[in-house]
Design a protein around this motif. Structure first.
Motif, PDB file in Angstrom:
ATOM      1  N   TYR A 133      -4.581   0.680   0.119  1.00 52.66           N
ATOM      2  CA  TYR A 133      -5.099  -0.577   0.661  1.00 52.66           C
ATOM      3  C   TYR A 133      -5.945  -1.308  -0.371  1.00 52.66           C
ATOM      4  CZ  TYR A 133      -3.494   0.758   5.335  1.00 52.66           C
ATOM      5  OH  TYR A 133      -2.717   1.099   6.414  1.00 52.66           O
ATOM      6  N   GLY A 134      -6.890  -0.602  -0.960  1.00 47.85           N
ATOM      7  CA  GLY A 134      -7.774  -1.247  -1.919  1.00 47.85           C
ATOM      8  C   GLY A 134      -7.028  -1.806  -3.119  1.00 47.85           C
TER       9      GLY A 134
ATOM     10  N   PHE B 175       2.290   6.439   4.529  1.00 48.44           N
ATOM     11  CA  PHE B 175       0.880   6.196   4.205  1.00 48.44           C
ATOM     12  C   PHE B 175       0.101   5.499   5.322  1.00 48.44           C
ATOM     13  CE2 PHE B 175      -2.271   3.150   2.450  1.00 48.44           C
ATOM     14  CZ  PHE B 175      -3.243   4.078   2.095  1.00 48.44           C
ATOM     15  N   PRO B 176       0.648   4.473   6.010  1.00 45.83           N
ATOM     16  CA  PRO B 176      -0.136   3.836   7.077  1.00 45.83           C
ATOM     17  C   PRO B 176      -0.579   4.804   8.170  1.00 45.83           C
ATOM     18  CG  PRO B 176       1.722   2.463   6.485  1.00 45.83           C
ATOM     19  CD  PRO B 176       1.923   3.766   5.783  1.00 45.83           C
ATOM     20  N   ASN B 177       0.184   5.864   8.382  1.00 51.90           N
ATOM     21  CA  ASN B 177      -0.180   6.825   9.424  1.00 51.90           C
ATOM     22  C   ASN B 177      -1.219   7.847   8.975  1.00 51.90           C
ATOM     23  OD1 ASN B 177       1.554   5.729  11.386  1.00 51.90           O
ATOM     24  ND2 ASN B 177       3.301   6.896  10.595  1.00 51.90           N
ATOM     25  N   THR B 178      -1.472   7.913   7.658  1.00 56.31           N
ATOM     26  CA  THR B 178      -2.469   8.870   7.174  1.00 56.31           C
ATOM     27  C   THR B 178      -3.888   8.459   7.536  1.00 56.31           C
ATOM     28  OG1 THR B 178      -2.682   7.810   4.991  1.00 56.31           O
ATOM     29  CG2 THR B 178      -0.962   9.502   5.241  1.00 56.31           C
TER      30      THR B 178
ATOM     31  N   PRO C 170       0.805  -1.235   0.000  1.00 57.06           N
ATOM     32  CA  PRO C 170       0.000   0.000   0.000  1.00 57.06           C
ATOM     33  C   PRO C 170       0.831   1.275   0.000  1.00 57.06           C
ATOM     34  CG  PRO C 170      -0.957  -1.591   1.499  1.00 57.06           C
ATOM     35  CD  PRO C 170       0.375  -2.149   1.079  1.00 57.06           C
ATOM     36  N   ARG C 171       1.904   1.307   0.782  1.00 55.72           N
ATOM     37  CA  ARG C 171       2.706   2.534   0.843  1.00 55.72           C
ATOM     38  C   ARG C 171       3.512   2.727  -0.438  1.00 55.72           C
ATOM     39  NH1 ARG C 171       7.352   0.295   5.064  1.00 55.72           N
ATOM     40  NH2 ARG C 171       9.133   0.775   3.737  1.00 55.72           N
ATOM     41  N   LEU C 172       3.868   1.621  -1.115  1.00 51.08           N
ATOM     42  CA  LEU C 172       4.562   1.735  -2.393  1.00 51.08           C
ATOM     43  C   LEU C 172       3.616   2.249  -3.474  1.00 51.08           C
ATOM     44  CD1 LEU C 172       6.607  -1.595  -2.318  1.00 51.08           C
ATOM     45  CD2 LEU C 172       7.495   0.720  -1.963  1.00 51.08           C
ATOM     46  N   ILE C 173       2.400   1.748  -3.477  1.00 49.40           N
ATOM     47  CA  ILE C 173       1.399   2.206  -4.448  1.00 49.40           C
ATOM     48  C   ILE C 173       1.145   3.695  -4.272  1.00 49.40           C
ATOM     49  CG2 ILE C 173      -1.067   2.082  -5.010  1.00 49.40           C
ATOM     50  CD1 ILE C 173      -0.877  -0.954  -4.596  1.00 49.40           C
TER      51      ILE C 173
ATOM     52  N   MET D 236      14.430   1.922  -3.317  1.00 50.80           N
ATOM     53  CA  MET D 236      14.141   1.448  -1.968  1.00 50.80           C
ATOM     54  C   MET D 236      13.464   2.562  -1.158  1.00 50.80           C
ATOM     55  SD  MET D 236      15.245  -1.607  -2.212  1.00 50.80           S
ATOM     56  CE  MET D 236      15.108  -2.146  -0.514  1.00 50.80           C
ATOM     57  N   GLN D 237      12.357   2.218  -0.543  1.00 49.97           N
ATOM     58  CA  GLN D 237      11.610   3.188   0.253  1.00 49.97           C
ATOM     59  C   GLN D 237      11.702   2.814   1.728  1.00 49.97           C
ATOM     60  OE1 GLN D 237       7.146   3.288   0.894  1.00 49.97           O
ATOM     61  NE2 GLN D 237       7.280   4.778  -0.763  1.00 49.97           N
ATOM     62  N   GLU D 238      12.383   3.631   2.512  1.00 52.48           N
ATOM     63  CA  GLU D 238      12.541   3.375   3.944  1.00 52.48           C
ATOM     64  C   GLU D 238      11.276   3.780   4.684  1.00 52.48           C
ATOM     65  OE1 GLU D 238      15.617   4.951   7.335  1.00 52.48           O
ATOM     66  OE2 GLU D 238      16.484   4.192   5.456  1.00 52.48           O
ATOM     67  N   GLY D 239      10.791   2.909   5.543  1.00 51.34           N
ATOM     68  CA  GLY D 239       9.542   3.156   6.256  1.00 51.34           C
ATOM     69  C   GLY D 239       9.686   4.185   7.360  1.00 51.34           C
ATOM     70  N   THR D 240       8.568   4.548   7.952  1.00 53.07           N
ATOM     71  CA  THR D 240       8.534   5.501   9.064  1.00 53.07           C
ATOM     72  C   THR D 240       7.935   4.821  10.289  1.00 53.07           C
ATOM     73  OG1 THR D 240       6.351   6.307   8.388  1.00 53.07           O
ATOM     74  CG2 THR D 240       8.269   7.467   7.503  1.00 53.07           C
ATOM     75  N   PRO D 241       8.203   5.342  11.478  1.00 58.54           N
ATOM     76  CA  PRO D 241       7.637   4.734  12.692  1.00 58.54           C
ATOM     77  C   PRO D 241       6.119   4.841  12.722  1.00 58.54           C
ATOM     78  CG  PRO D 241       9.450   6.223  13.222  1.00 58.54           C
ATOM     79  CD  PRO D 241       9.114   6.455  11.789  1.00 58.54           C
ATOM     80  N   ASP D 242       5.489   3.893  13.399  1.00 56.17           N
ATOM     81  CA  ASP D 242       4.040   3.939  13.574  1.00 56.17           C
ATOM     82  C   ASP D 242       3.650   5.124  14.442  1.00 56.17           C
ATOM     83  OD1 ASP D 242       3.547   1.608  12.107  1.00 56.17           O
ATOM     84  OD2 ASP D 242       3.906   0.335  13.850  1.00 56.17           O
ATOM     85  N   ASN D 243       2.597   5.810  14.043  1.00 58.45           N
ATOM     86  CA  ASN D 243       2.038   6.873  14.859  1.00 58.45           C
ATOM     87  C   ASN D 243       1.303   6.253  16.045  1.00 58.45           C
ATOM     88  OD1 ASN D 243      -0.399   8.636  15.642  1.00 58.45           O
ATOM     89  ND2 ASN D 243       0.850  10.069  14.451  1.00 58.45           N
TER      90      ASN D 243
END
Length: 439
Positions: free
Chosen positions: A246-247, A229-232, A220-223, A384-391
């Motif tokens: 997600y969809g 994106f998960p924190n949005t 989802p965050r790559l798309i 390569m896309q480095e992730g971010t911490p969970d909110n």
């Protein structure tokens, strides 16, 4: 619960003679003098100095890699003791859910010297763990901010993973696939060739749920081309829609299932058997982290027969992959052997070679992998896309709503009406969001 953890001593003080796989040799080792332990405790912020011979202590490490106890860990300790002969290392193997076991031990105050951080808010890190900024590694490590709080570093990743397609090259050759796919349409075409040849294209291990993690956390965050994106989800009452990350990600897996490119009965998959089936070529591919490469090789495949390439998520031809940390090392703030534990942790990161054994990308920024499959992966030019911490608020809402995203994709893939699945969980999210945020 503590009785379920098996403690095994893997080295001798003043020697590196823990040869063989006999884990009952701890009674033969000298004990660390109380004065040495007291000295070790007093040097909480000291860096390992000199040649290591002046550092004494016993380090207990609670690990999730029970398969390495009595094997690779023995060899690690032998090499470690060449530099630090007066440090004894003991390993505890977690026989239960590691995350839950750690939380129980944190609550009881019975922590080992070295461990992995369970899922707790970063604001709780100082309650349990020692700062690691004095180890001189802050500029060398990846994901430095993931387990930091109030400007201090409390956790260092044990290794990094990227998700991609682990594939059997012989299965591809048997199906007439001469190049790895670079678009989604090419990927579907490759799956169809494999299916026509009687080879199951992709092992999903759908029933076990956790093997679906990359579909719901990475894709989802790559798309969306947004590592955050998960924190949005915090900004909406409808985080699950057909036209967002997600969809679109969930629809990719649903399409593979509908076309018959997954296991014939996705509700009766078997993880251990699937590794053997990938190794033999009965199954052609996994979509998992690079950590599984060595496990497939260990299940019987020749290393040269196993490859790794990025999953093409669209038809743009631009390949992307998520970079994510694995468990984070941490040190008990109340350890009586802080200096010795920091010495062992630094050695594990710089000299052990654990990342190559585990199939990880090194946690150190400038350390290249020796794994041929990772070199193949990187040669594709993947971004390569480095992730971010969970909110923390997002996690609070998610927990309040009892949202388990891998379980949602299971529902979505099998549902007659996928939108109804999103509607149900959007309602749960919106209700929990109002309760948590009071608005």
């Amino acid at each position: 619960m503590f009785g379920l953890a098996t403690t095994m001593s893997l080295s001798m003080v003043l020697s590196a003679c823990g040869s063989g796989n006999n884990n009952n040799n701890s009674s033969a080792s000298a004990t660390t003098p109380a004065s040495a332990a007291a000295t070790d405790s007093a040097s909480a912020s000291a860096k390992p100095a000199g040649d290591g011979s002046d550092i004494k202590g016993t380090v207990t490490f609670l690990t999730n890699r029970t398969d390495m106890i009595g094997k690779e860990y023995d060899e690690y300790v032998k090499r470690f003791n060449e530099k630090y002969p007066n440090i004894k290392v003991e390993f505890e193997g977690s026989q239960t859910d590691y995350n839950q076991q750690m939380k129980v031990r944190m609550a009881s105050g019975e922590l080992p010297d070295l461990m992995f951080i369970p899922t707790i808010p970063n604001s709780d890190l100082p309650k349990y763990f020692a700062p690691l900024d004095d180890m001189g590694m802050n500029d060398q490590i990846t994901f430095k901010d993931f387990k930091s709080f109030d400007g201090k570093l409390y956790g260092i990743t044990s290794g990094n993973s990227t998700s991609g397609i682990v594939y059997n090259k012989k299965a591809f050759a048997a199906a007439g696939i001469t190049e790895v796919p670079k678009t989604w349409d090419e990927f579907l075409a490759a799956c169809d060739k494999l299916k026509q040849k009687g080879i199951i294209p992709l092992a999903s291990n759908f029933k076990d749920k956790w093997p679906l993690n990359n579909w719901v956390y990475d894709v989802p965050r790559l798309i969306e081309n947004n590592p955050d994106f998960p924190n949005t989800k915090l900004n909406t009452d409808t985080p699950f829609t057909a036209d967002n990350g997600y969809g679109k990600a969930f629809s990719l897996l649903r399409e593979l299932n509908e076309k018959g490119y997954l296991e014939k009965d996705i509700n009766s998959t078997n993880w251990e058997q699937s590794k053997k089936d990938i190794a033999s070529g009965k199954f052609a591919m996994y979509f998992l982290g690079n950590w599984v490469i060595n496990q497939v090789i260990g299940a019987g495949a020749a290393s040269e027969d196993i490859g790794f390439f990025p999953l093409p998520i669209d038809n743009s031809g631009k390949l992307k992959a998520a970079l994510s940390p694995d468990y984070f090392y941490a040190i008990n703030k109340d350890s009586k052997n802080l200096e010795a534990t920091k010495a062992f942790l630094k050695w594990m990161l710089t000299d052990s070679g654990f990342e190559d054994f585990a199939g990880f990308i090194s946690p150190l920024k400038d350390k290249e992998s020796s794994l041929a499959q990772l070199k193949e992966f990187q040669a594709t030019g993947v971004e390569m896309q480095e992730g971010t911490p969970d909110n923390a608020q997002v996690m609070d809402i998610q927990n309040k709503a009892q949202i388990d995203i891998p379980a949602i994709i299971q529902e979505y893939v099998l549902a007659k009406d996928p939108q109804s699945v999103f509607d149900k969980w959007n309602t749960a999210w919106a209700k929990a969001k109002k309760q948590v945020l009071g608005q």
